[in-house]
Design a protein around this motif. Structure first.
Motif: not given
Length: 374
Positions: A27-32, A41-46, A262-276
């Motif tokens: 299974g997976r958890v989507n971090l953001i 858009g972009w997703v960041l699951p593990f 939601h979609v536009v700001t969530e895509n931005a949060r994915v990129h912020e999370a990757v940068a972090a």
């Protein structure tokens, strides 16, 4: 935990011969990055260490048999009779994979036995794990040259067109392609995948199953997807991936404005999370607020949260967690909480108190490997 040996033994007891192969998909958890996948858009699951295992063996005819250690009964289905609507319940997912594989390959008959330690309805993608384990097993039997990317597309088609859930490809990609210790940055338009280190050193990642089960085959998920498509059309873009906050703010329809925001700001949060994650060996203080902002957006703008999830987020933050958010498609399921290791016990106790009477399941998770042969 691995289920290969007892599952192989059980398969032999049922079918009178050992399986040809045993595959396990996590299974997976989507971090953001929630509800961004069906908007290109972009997703960041593990991947996590809970999953679904499938034992399989060839048959000499064009018949598919399906059994599960978690459910009574058995299905016996001629492959030539497979069509959307022909199978329901859990069996629709592996049957759908055989049907979708038959659209691009020539699979023969197979006996399949399923086992799982991944809870259904918890928002941890048990359906995709079942699809992916089935796809790998059938591919070993009949299409050994199929790539994992191709199998992800086949599994998605099974869920979209056979089961009837208009999901994106995030869950199947995470289950098949995840690397241990990493999250999967997936560009849902191009299909490009990048492994992003996910250091949880000193952090406790808790998945709280609120015991409020969800069912994405219902109408709410499809409604949100349709609303996003309407918002994109109103903005004159192919998908909300191309939208920006200024354009969204100008939308006349307040409902579509909230969905698109939601979609536009969530895509931005994915990129912020990757940068972090790329810049810090201890990203908890940055990731936590991003998770909490994601939850607020999913609750207020996308309207897919549910009362138990909101209570868990509030309790976790009150007990000192860095952040928390609902995961999965919504309307039930689980919450991801990030806390410092020393605070994990207090956060867990606060979450249990917030859901007193529901007996929530709290899992400690870490980024695990993708699907593998056992």
């Amino acid at each position: 935990m691995p289920l290969a040996d007892p599952l192989a033994d059980r398969f032999a007891a049922v079918h009178g011969r050992p399986p040809d192969c045993v595959w396990r998909a996590p299974g997976r958890v989507n971090l953001i990055g929630e509800h961004t996948d069906h908007n290109q858009g972009w997703v960041l699951p593990f991947a996590i260490d809970l999953g679904v295992t499938v034992a399989a063996a060839r048959r000499g005819d064009r018949v598919l048999t399906l059994r599960s250690r978690q459910a009574d009964g058995a299905w016996t289905i001629p492959l030539d009779a497979l069509r959307p609507g022909a199978v329901d319940g859990w069996a629709a997912y592996p049957a759908g994979v055989a049907w979708a594989l038959g659209g691009v390959r020539e699979p023969g008959g197979a006996d399949l036995l399923v086992d799982a330690d991944l809870p259904q309805g918890a928002g941890l993608s048990s359906s995709a794990a079942l699809e992916c384990a089935t796809a790998l097993a059938l591919a070993e039997l009949y299409a050994p040259d199929a790539s994992r990317a191709e199998l992800a597309r086949i599994a998605r088609r099974a869920e979209n067109d056979f089961v009837g859930v208009p999901c994106g490809i995030m869950d199947q990609t995470a289950s098949l392609l995840a690397a241990p210790g990493h999250a999967v940055l997936l560009d849902c338009r191009t299909g490009d995948v990048e492994q992003v280190p996910l250091p949880f050193t000193g952090l406790a990642a808790l998945v709280v199953d609120t015991r409020a089960a969800h069912a994405l085959a219902g109408g709410d998920y499809a409604t949100r997807r349709a609303e996003c498509e309407r918002a994109a059309a109103a903005l004159g873009v192919a998908s909300l991936r191309e939208a920006d906050e200024a354009g969204v703010a100008a939308l006349a329809d307040p409902l579509l404005r909230r969905r698109a925001r939601h979609v536009v700001t969530e895509n931005a949060r994915v990129h912020e999370a990757v940068a972090a994650l790329r810049s810090s060996p201890a990203p908890g203080p940055v990731l936590g607020p991003l998770l909490t902002a994601s939850h607020a957006s999913l609750r207020d703008d996308f309207a897919v949260s549910w009362p138990e999830a909101d209570a868990v987020v509030e309790a976790a933050l009150g007990a000192g967690a860095h952040g928390a958010r609902m995961v999965g498609g919504g309307f039930g399921g689980s919450v991801l909480v990030l806390a410092d290791e020393p605070d994990a016990a207090a956060v867990t106790a606060a979450v249990r108190d917030a859901l007193a009477g529901r007996d929530p399941h709290v899992h400690r998770v870490a980024p695990a490997a993708g699907a593998r042969r056992l």
